[in-house]
Design a protein around this motif. Structure first.
Motif, PDB file in Angstrom:
ATOM      1  N   MET A 173     161.265  -2.814 -28.516  1.00  0.00           N
ATOM      2  CA  MET A 173     161.992  -2.784 -27.246  1.00  0.00           C
ATOM      3  C   MET A 173     161.286  -3.688 -26.246  1.00  0.00           C
ATOM      4  O   MET A 173     160.077  -3.935 -26.339  1.00  0.00           O
ATOM      5  N   ILE A 174     162.059  -4.209 -25.313  1.00  0.00           N
ATOM      6  CA  ILE A 174     161.548  -5.085 -24.268  1.00  0.00           C
ATOM      7  C   ILE A 174     162.017  -4.528 -22.927  1.00  0.00           C
ATOM      8  O   ILE A 174     163.206  -4.230 -22.748  1.00  0.00           O
ATOM      9  N   GLN A 175     161.070  -4.381 -21.996  1.00  0.00           N
ATOM     10  CA  GLN A 175     161.430  -3.865 -20.681  1.00  0.00           C
ATOM     11  C   GLN A 175     160.632  -4.596 -19.606  1.00  0.00           C
ATOM     12  O   GLN A 175     159.469  -4.950 -19.805  1.00  0.00           O
ATOM     13  N   ARG A 176     161.274  -4.812 -18.466  1.00  0.00           N
ATOM     14  CA  ARG A 176     160.628  -5.497 -17.349  1.00  0.00           C
ATOM     15  C   ARG A 176     159.906  -4.474 -16.472  1.00  0.00           C
ATOM     16  O   ARG A 176     160.473  -3.457 -16.094  1.00  0.00           O
ATOM     17  N   TRP A 177     158.655  -4.789 -16.159  1.00  0.00           N
ATOM     18  CA  TRP A 177     157.837  -3.948 -15.293  1.00  0.00           C
ATOM     19  C   TRP A 177     157.508  -4.692 -14.012  1.00  0.00           C
ATOM     20  O   TRP A 177     157.432  -5.925 -13.985  1.00  0.00           O
ATOM     21  N   HIS A 178     157.298  -3.940 -12.957  1.00  0.00           N
ATOM     22  CA  HIS A 178     156.892  -4.479 -11.660  1.00  0.00           C
ATOM     23  C   HIS A 178     155.520  -3.885 -11.331  1.00  0.00           C
ATOM     24  O   HIS A 178     155.382  -2.663 -11.211  1.00  0.00           O
ATOM     25  N   ILE A 179     154.521  -4.765 -11.204  1.00  0.00           N
ATOM     26  CA  ILE A 179     153.144  -4.340 -10.950  1.00  0.00           C
ATOM     27  C   ILE A 179     152.778  -4.688  -9.511  1.00  0.00           C
ATOM     28  O   ILE A 179     152.913  -5.845  -9.094  1.00  0.00           O
ATOM     29  N   ASN A 185     154.570  -6.590   6.046  1.00  0.00           N
ATOM     30  CA  ASN A 185     154.500  -5.188   6.469  1.00  0.00           C
ATOM     31  C   ASN A 185     153.310  -4.449   5.849  1.00  0.00           C
ATOM     32  O   ASN A 185     153.147  -3.246   6.049  1.00  0.00           O
ATOM     33  N   GLY A 186     152.507  -5.178   5.081  1.00  0.00           N
ATOM     34  CA  GLY A 186     151.320  -4.578   4.484  1.00  0.00           C
ATOM     35  C   GLY A 186     151.528  -4.016   3.097  1.00  0.00           C
ATOM     36  O   GLY A 186     150.544  -3.685   2.410  1.00  0.00           O
ATOM     37  N   ARG A 187     152.769  -3.885   2.658  1.00  0.00           N
ATOM     38  CA  ARG A 187     153.025  -3.362   1.311  1.00  0.00           C
ATOM     39  C   ARG A 187     152.717  -4.441   0.277  1.00  0.00           C
ATOM     40  O   ARG A 187     152.980  -5.628   0.502  1.00  0.00           O
ATOM     41  N   PRO A 188     152.147  -4.056  -0.861  1.00  0.00           N
ATOM     42  CA  PRO A 188     151.802  -5.067  -1.877  1.00  0.00           C
ATOM     43  C   PRO A 188     153.044  -5.691  -2.493  1.00  0.00           C
ATOM     44  O   PRO A 188     154.045  -5.013  -2.745  1.00  0.00           O
ATOM     45  N   LYS A 189     152.959  -6.993  -2.740  1.00  0.00           N
ATOM     46  CA  LYS A 189     154.049  -7.665  -3.425  1.00  0.00           C
ATOM     47  C   LYS A 189     154.078  -7.223  -4.881  1.00  0.00           C
ATOM     48  O   LYS A 189     153.052  -6.859  -5.462  1.00  0.00           O
ATOM     49  N   SER A 190     155.250  -7.280  -5.466  1.00  0.00           N
ATOM     50  CA  SER A 190     155.432  -6.854  -6.852  1.00  0.00           C
ATOM     51  C   SER A 190     155.435  -8.068  -7.763  1.00  0.00           C
ATOM     52  O   SER A 190     156.130  -9.052  -7.506  1.00  0.00           O
ATOM     53  N   LYS A 191     154.645  -8.011  -8.833  1.00  0.00           N
ATOM     54  CA  LYS A 191     154.601  -9.076  -9.834  1.00  0.00           C
ATOM     55  C   LYS A 191     155.257  -8.573 -11.118  1.00  0.00           C
ATOM     56  O   LYS A 191     154.988  -7.452 -11.562  1.00  0.00           O
ATOM     57  N   GLN A 192     156.100  -9.419 -11.728  1.00  0.00           N
ATOM     58  CA  GLN A 192     156.928  -8.970 -12.847  1.00  0.00           C
ATOM     59  C   GLN A 192     156.359  -9.392 -14.204  1.00  0.00           C
ATOM     60  O   GLN A 192     155.833 -10.493 -14.359  1.00  0.00           O
ATOM     61  N   ALA A 214     152.821  -6.689 -26.681  1.00  0.00           N
ATOM     62  CA  ALA A 214     152.627  -7.956 -25.977  1.00  0.00           C
ATOM     63  C   ALA A 214     153.106  -7.864 -24.537  1.00  0.00           C
ATOM     64  O   ALA A 214     154.026  -7.097 -24.226  1.00  0.00           O
ATOM     65  N   TYR A 215     152.463  -8.670 -23.677  1.00  0.00           N
ATOM     66  CA  TYR A 215     152.845  -8.794 -22.274  1.00  0.00           C
ATOM     67  C   TYR A 215     153.180 -10.256 -21.991  1.00  0.00           C
ATOM     68  O   TYR A 215     152.477 -11.169 -22.439  1.00  0.00           O
ATOM     69  N   ILE A 216     154.247 -10.467 -21.232  1.00  0.00           N
ATOM     70  CA  ILE A 216     154.669 -11.818 -20.852  1.00  0.00           C
ATOM     71  C   ILE A 216     154.871 -11.858 -19.349  1.00  0.00           C
ATOM     72  O   ILE A 216     155.675 -11.095 -18.800  1.00  0.00           O
ATOM     73  N   ASP A 217     154.145 -12.736 -18.677  1.00  0.00           N
ATOM     74  CA  ASP A 217     154.264 -12.881 -17.226  1.00  0.00           C
ATOM     75  C   ASP A 217     155.556 -13.625 -16.902  1.00  0.00           C
ATOM     76  O   ASP A 217     155.780 -14.746 -17.376  1.00  0.00           O
ATOM     77  N   VAL A 218     156.405 -13.010 -16.094  1.00  0.00           N
ATOM     78  CA  VAL A 218     157.729 -13.584 -15.817  1.00  0.00           C
ATOM     79  C   VAL A 218     157.628 -14.823 -14.945  1.00  0.00           C
ATOM     80  O   VAL A 218     158.287 -15.841 -15.195  1.00  0.00           O
ATOM     81  N   THR A 219     156.803 -14.792 -13.900  1.00  0.00           N
ATOM     82  CA  THR A 219     156.701 -15.932 -12.992  1.00  0.00           C
ATOM     83  C   THR A 219     156.056 -17.136 -13.666  1.00  0.00           C
ATOM     84  O   THR A 219     156.476 -18.279 -13.462  1.00  0.00           O
ATOM     85  N   ALA A 220     155.056 -16.892 -14.485  1.00  0.00           N
ATOM     86  CA  ALA A 220     154.323 -17.996 -15.123  1.00  0.00           C
ATOM     87  C   ALA A 220     155.083 -18.620 -16.281  1.00  0.00           C
ATOM     88  O   ALA A 220     154.727 -19.721 -16.729  1.00  0.00           O
ATOM     89  N   ASN A 221     156.132 -17.937 -16.776  1.00  0.00           N
ATOM     90  CA  ASN A 221     156.863 -18.421 -17.954  1.00  0.00           C
ATOM     91  C   ASN A 221     158.361 -18.410 -17.690  1.00  0.00           C
ATOM     92  O   ASN A 221     158.998 -17.351 -17.767  1.00  0.00           O
ATOM     93  N   PRO A 222     158.949 -19.571 -17.370  1.00  0.00           N
ATOM     94  CA  PRO A 222     160.395 -19.626 -17.124  1.00  0.00           C
ATOM     95  C   PRO A 222     161.223 -19.108 -18.301  1.00  0.00           C
ATOM     96  O   PRO A 222     162.337 -18.623 -18.114  1.00  0.00           O
ATOM     97  N   GLY A 268     149.442 -14.999 -16.117  1.00  0.00           N
ATOM     98  CA  GLY A 268     149.799 -15.032 -14.707  1.00  0.00           C
ATOM     99  C   GLY A 268     149.238 -13.821 -13.988  1.00  0.00           C
ATOM    100  O   GLY A 268     148.480 -13.035 -14.573  1.00  0.00           O
ATOM    101  N   ARG A 269     149.611 -13.657 -12.745  1.00  0.00           N
ATOM    102  CA  ARG A 269     149.044 -12.573 -11.960  1.00  0.00           C
ATOM    103  C   ARG A 269     149.446 -11.209 -12.515  1.00  0.00           C
ATOM    104  O   ARG A 269     148.632 -10.271 -12.547  1.00  0.00           O
ATOM    105  N   ALA A 270     150.682 -11.064 -12.957  1.00  0.00           N
ATOM    106  CA  ALA A 270     151.142  -9.768 -13.473  1.00  0.00           C
ATOM    107  C   ALA A 270     150.373  -9.372 -14.731  1.00  0.00           C
ATOM    108  O   ALA A 270     149.911  -8.232 -14.854  1.00  0.00           O
ATOM    109  N   THR A 271     150.228 -10.302 -15.659  1.00  0.00           N
ATOM    110  CA  THR A 271     149.504  -9.982 -16.891  1.00  0.00           C
ATOM    111  C   THR A 271     148.016  -9.782 -16.616  1.00  0.00           C
ATOM    112  O   THR A 271     147.373  -8.959 -17.270  1.00  0.00           O
TER     113      THR A 271
END
Length: 205
Positions: free
Chosen positions: A118-124, A133-140, A156-164, A195-198
């Motif tokens: 299974m593959i699922q998108r996470w927000h870290i 506003n001081g809230r942390p940005k979410s990395k996918q 396996a983990y795949i950084d969404v921003t670093a990999n189009p 990337g930052r998320a991974t």
């Protein structure tokens, strides 16, 4: 009508059966939802009137059960033939240190109607990169998880921003790595460009 030789009949039978055999060996995707409306709340803990922790069970393909646990703004996702079986899998304890959440769609990689990953998108949450506003940005990040038979765990983990091409990388990782992955001895891999998320995920494990 003339009778065909036995060899011709056998060859014709093989040729006619080839499309169905090919379909049985073709890998594809099906999708399910983990929204509150599509799941059943099994338990929850309230503190000062607010939900602090909750467990939800959701339907997966081929009789699988998805268990989604939320605890102090952090989630884990696990799978089994039943909720109790899912709770005993390694994936049930594979979480991340920063606040995190998952999207409501699971992509299941299947072959012959049987899901194997299974593959699922996470927000870290990135505490070092706050919003105005001081809230942390979410990395996918995409998480690939192996499924029964055998243990259920992150592969396996795949950084969404670093990999189009993150979705394609995740499917390739699922197809090539999940079925042979040993949850006891093998290490989770970062696929593609880190990337930052991974980085957040790997340092908090």
């Amino acid at each position: 009508m003339p009778r065909l030789p036995a060899l011709a009949v056998a060859t014709l039978t093989i040729l006619l059966g080839a499309p169905s055999l090919a379909a049985a060996n073709t890998i594809g995707s099906v999708y399910t939802s983990t929204t509150d409306n599509d799941c059943r709340k099994a338990s929850n803990l309230k503190i000062d009137g607010d939900d602090y922790a909750a467990e939800r069970t959701c339907r997966g393909p081929a009789g699988l059960v998805v268990v989604k646990n939320e605890d102090d703004l952090r989630e884990t996702i696990t799978v089994g033939r039943s909720a109790s079986a899912a709770d005993k899998e390694p994936a049930a304890s594979q979480g991340f240190g920063p606040f995190n959440s998952t999207t409501n769609t699971i992509e299941w990689r299947v072959i012959g109607g049987k899901p194997f990953a299974m593959i699922q998108r996470w927000h870290i949450a990135d505490n070092d990169d706050p919003e105005k506003n001081g809230r942390p940005k979410s990395k996918q990040m995409l998480v690939v998880t192996r499924l029964p038979p055998g243990a259920v765990c992150h592969v396996a983990y795949i950084d969404v921003t670093a990999n189009p091409e993150a979705n394609e990388l995740a499917r390739k990782a699922a197809d090539e790595l999940a079925r042979g992955f040993d949850c006891k001895t093998d290490k989770v891999s970062v696929i593609g460009t880190d990337g930052r998320a991974t980085a957040l995920a790997m340092t908090s494990r």
